[in-house]
Design an enzyme around this catalytic site. Structure first.
Site, PDB file in Angstrom:
ATOM      1  N   ASP A 127      -3.125 -18.050   1.083  1.00 49.45           N
ATOM      2  CA  ASP A 127      -4.066 -18.776   0.213  1.00 49.45           C
ATOM      3  C   ASP A 127      -4.796 -19.853   1.000  1.00 49.45           C
ATOM      4  O   ASP A 127      -6.024 -20.001   0.916  1.00 49.45           O
ATOM      5  CB  ASP A 127      -3.370 -19.343  -1.035  1.00 49.45           C
ATOM      6  CG  ASP A 127      -2.072 -20.077  -0.730  1.00 49.45           C
ATOM      7  OD1 ASP A 127      -1.609 -20.041   0.423  1.00 49.45           O
ATOM      8  OD2 ASP A 127      -1.518 -20.696  -1.658  1.00 49.45           O
ATOM      9  N   ASP A 180      -6.591  -6.828   4.255  1.00 49.89           N
ATOM     10  CA  ASP A 180      -7.684  -6.174   3.534  1.00 49.89           C
ATOM     11  C   ASP A 180      -8.580  -7.234   2.903  1.00 49.89           C
ATOM     12  O   ASP A 180      -9.804  -7.225   3.058  1.00 49.89           O
ATOM     13  CB  ASP A 180      -7.115  -5.243   2.467  1.00 49.89           C
ATOM     14  CG  ASP A 180      -8.208  -4.566   1.658  1.00 49.89           C
ATOM     15  OD1 ASP A 180      -9.172  -4.081   2.279  1.00 49.89           O
ATOM     16  OD2 ASP A 180      -8.110  -4.553   0.417  1.00 49.89           O
ATOM     17  N   LYS A 230       2.952 -15.129   3.193  1.00 52.88           N
ATOM     18  CA  LYS A 230       3.199 -15.894   1.961  1.00 52.88           C
ATOM     19  C   LYS A 230       4.707 -16.126   1.912  1.00 52.88           C
ATOM     20  O   LYS A 230       5.405 -15.723   0.968  1.00 52.88           O
ATOM     21  CB  LYS A 230       2.671 -15.099   0.749  1.00 52.88           C
ATOM     22  CG  LYS A 230       2.704 -15.839  -0.567  1.00 52.88           C
ATOM     23  CD  LYS A 230       1.657 -16.932  -0.701  1.00 52.88           C
ATOM     24  CE  LYS A 230       1.867 -17.697  -1.983  1.00 52.88           C
ATOM     25  NZ  LYS A 230       1.010 -18.904  -2.073  1.00 52.88           N
ATOM     26  N   ASP A 240     -12.559  -8.865   4.307  1.00 50.54           N
ATOM     27  CA  ASP A 240     -13.789  -8.831   3.494  1.00 50.54           C
ATOM     28  C   ASP A 240     -14.366 -10.237   3.399  1.00 50.54           C
ATOM     29  O   ASP A 240     -15.576 -10.447   3.527  1.00 50.54           O
ATOM     30  CB  ASP A 240     -13.502  -8.325   2.067  1.00 50.54           C
ATOM     31  CG  ASP A 240     -13.795  -6.835   1.909  1.00 50.54           C
ATOM     32  OD1 ASP A 240     -13.545  -6.085   2.875  1.00 50.54           O
ATOM     33  OD2 ASP A 240     -14.260  -6.432   0.826  1.00 50.54           O
ATOM     34  N   TYR A 254       0.817  -1.213   0.000  1.00 49.45           N
ATOM     35  CA  TYR A 254       0.000   0.000   0.000  1.00 49.45           C
ATOM     36  C   TYR A 254       0.853   1.266   0.000  1.00 49.45           C
ATOM     37  O   TYR A 254       0.452   2.286  -0.554  1.00 49.45           O
ATOM     38  CB  TYR A 254      -0.890   0.041   1.254  1.00 49.45           C
ATOM     39  CG  TYR A 254      -2.232  -0.613   1.112  1.00 49.45           C
ATOM     40  CD1 TYR A 254      -2.345  -1.971   0.856  1.00 49.45           C
ATOM     41  CD2 TYR A 254      -3.400   0.131   1.260  1.00 49.45           C
ATOM     42  CE1 TYR A 254      -3.582  -2.577   0.757  1.00 49.45           C
ATOM     43  CE2 TYR A 254      -4.638  -0.473   1.163  1.00 49.45           C
ATOM     44  CZ  TYR A 254      -4.730  -1.823   0.904  1.00 49.45           C
ATOM     45  OH  TYR A 254      -5.960  -2.403   0.804  1.00 49.45           O
TER      46      TYR A 254
HETATM   47  C1  IPM Z   1     -10.545  -0.846   3.792  1.00 54.77           C
HETATM   48  C2  IPM Z   1     -10.735  -0.312   2.406  1.00 54.77           C
HETATM   49  C3  IPM Z   1      -9.550   0.558   2.034  1.00 54.77           C
HETATM   50  C4  IPM Z   1      -8.309  -0.312   2.051  1.00 54.77           C
HETATM   51  C5  IPM Z   1      -9.690   1.287   0.680  1.00 54.77           C
HETATM   52  C6  IPM Z   1     -10.945   2.127   0.627  1.00 54.77           C
HETATM   53  C7  IPM Z   1      -8.468   2.102   0.356  1.00 54.77           C
HETATM   54  O1  IPM Z   1     -10.940  -1.326   1.498  1.00 54.77           O
HETATM   55  O2  IPM Z   1     -10.460  -0.041   4.747  1.00 54.77           O
HETATM   56  O3  IPM Z   1     -10.489  -2.066   3.961  1.00 54.77           O
HETATM   57  O4  IPM Z   1      -7.978  -0.960   1.054  1.00 54.77           O
HETATM   58  O5  IPM Z   1      -7.640  -0.344   3.083  1.00 54.77           O
HETATM   59 MN    MN Z   2     -11.025  -3.306   2.379  1.00 56.37          MN
END
Ligand code: IPM
Ligand code: MN
Length: 357
Positions: A222, A246, A190, A250, A143
């Site tokens: 993975d 990240d 990884k 999700d 990042y």
């Molecule tokens: C999160 C989001 C952010 C990230 C984006 C919006 C830059 O997806 O906070 O998880 O990737 O960190």
């Molecule tokens: Mn995110």
């Protein structure tokens, strides 16, 4: 009784709608426990670009530094998603906030409320009892490394970089948390491919020596992606790098039924920032249907972590639990058995939580 100054930073899309509800919850807690909370607000993201040309104006950053905690919403706008050439983007505001405030630890609790067992696409018998605490490193990795183009723009690169120091401090936070929980820590990397991951693993192994009572396992990212769905209850605390964290959080949000349920805390050495893990969701913006529970649960994390108000925080979480037990749902967590009159919009859901507080 405490005096605290809270900065409200709603950002874009449904960030506006859900953060307003999170603020009401903080207000209600202040009244119930005789605290004095004062508020200010600040711009970030697309709305900040529109107003000032800058996704994180200096004024916002100053206000963040001068507040006791930040309740944040989301950033993003669809107009940038299909425009790779845009030089100024809403997400830059978020990344700059993380970097400038030194928010290196992103804590994402994945906890399934019993009532939502049926809301997930994973089978209830696999899910029952799942309770995972993610520590995502937030200010390093691919990042924040050098990025750019070469070969006349035909080749692009993003550099992933970690220092020992950066890995060590997030590892310590994760181990400290594991000690207070089921004493299991899974470090995800990884290391079979990446040099940053080999450093990561080396550092975590060394820190582990200081925590003999915590059982540590090492998994590749993975395989972790697979195990989260196959056997979510095997995890207690998970610590991982920025990009892996990240993606995995999700995925793990589906364990909790919906992204709309998940709160997060971003902490470092200064002001903590609390935010839902969902984004700006422009597809439902302005419709009044967004789930405010992630913002409400973010407010609960804020009370606990930044203000040390354990009881107040639990009051909020219990109120959410009671609202779910009473059968109320927002659209994202409703299913075919939810009666139409129990499906609430953003504000009404917030009102039910306020009642139970
Ligand atoms: C999160 C989001 C952010 C990230 C984006 C919006 C830059 O997806 O906070 O998880 O990737 O960190
Ligand atoms: Mn995110």
């Amino acid at each position: 009784m405490a005096n605290k100054h809270i900065l409200i930073v709603p950002g874009d899309g449904i960030g506006q709608e859900v953060t307003a509800v999170g603020k009401k919850v903080l207000n209600k807690i202040a009244a119930k426990y005789s605290h004095t909370f004062t508020y200010d607000d600040a711009l970030i993201g697309h709305i900040a670009i529109e107003a000032t040309g800058n996704p994180l104006p200096d004024e916002s950053l100053e206000k963040m530094r001068n507040s006791d905690a930040v309740l944040f919403g989301a950033v993003g706008h669809p107009k940038y998603d299909n425009d790779p050439s845009a030089k100024v983007r809403p997400e830059q505001g978020l990344l700059k906030m993380r970097k400038e405030l030194g928010l290196y630890a992103n804590i994402r609790p994945i906890k399934l409320f019993d009532e939502l067992l049926g809301a997930s696409s994973i089978k209830p018998e696999i899910l029952k009892g799942a309770d995972i605490l993610f520590f995502r490193e937030l200010t390093g990795d691919i990042y924040f490394g050098e990025k750019g183009r070469k070969n006349n723009g035909d080749t692009a690169f993003d550099v992933a970089e970690y220092s020992r120091y950066e890995v060590e401090r997030i590892a310590r936070k994760a181990f400290d948390a594991a000690k207070t929980r089921r004493k299991k820590l899974c470090s995800v990397d990884k290391a079979n491919v990446l040099e940053t991951s080999r450093l990561w693993r080396d550092v975590v192994q060394k820190v582990a020596l200081e925590y003999p009572d915590v059982a540590v396992e090492y998994q590749f990212v993975d395989s972790t992606a697979m195990l989260l769905i196959k056997d979510p209850t095997r995890f207690d605390v998970v610590v991982t790098a920025n990009l892996f964290g990240d993606i995995l959080t999700d995925e793990a949000s589906q364990i909790a039924g919906s992204m709309g349920m998940l709160a997060s805390a971003s902490i470092g050495d200064g002001t903590g920032v609390y935010e839902p893990i969902h984004g700006s969701a422009h597809d439902i913006t302005g419709k009044g249907v967004a789930n405010p529970l992630a913002s409400i649960l973010s407010a609960a994390l804020l009370l606990d972590i930044s203000f040390g108000m354990k009881e107040e925080s639990e009051t909020v979480i219990n109120a959410v639990d009671k609202v779910l037990k009473a059968g109320y749902r927002t659209r994202d967590i409703a299913d075919s058995t939810t009666p139409a009159d129990k499906i609430l919009g953003t504000e009404r859901m917030g009102e039910e939580v306020l009642k139970f507080i």
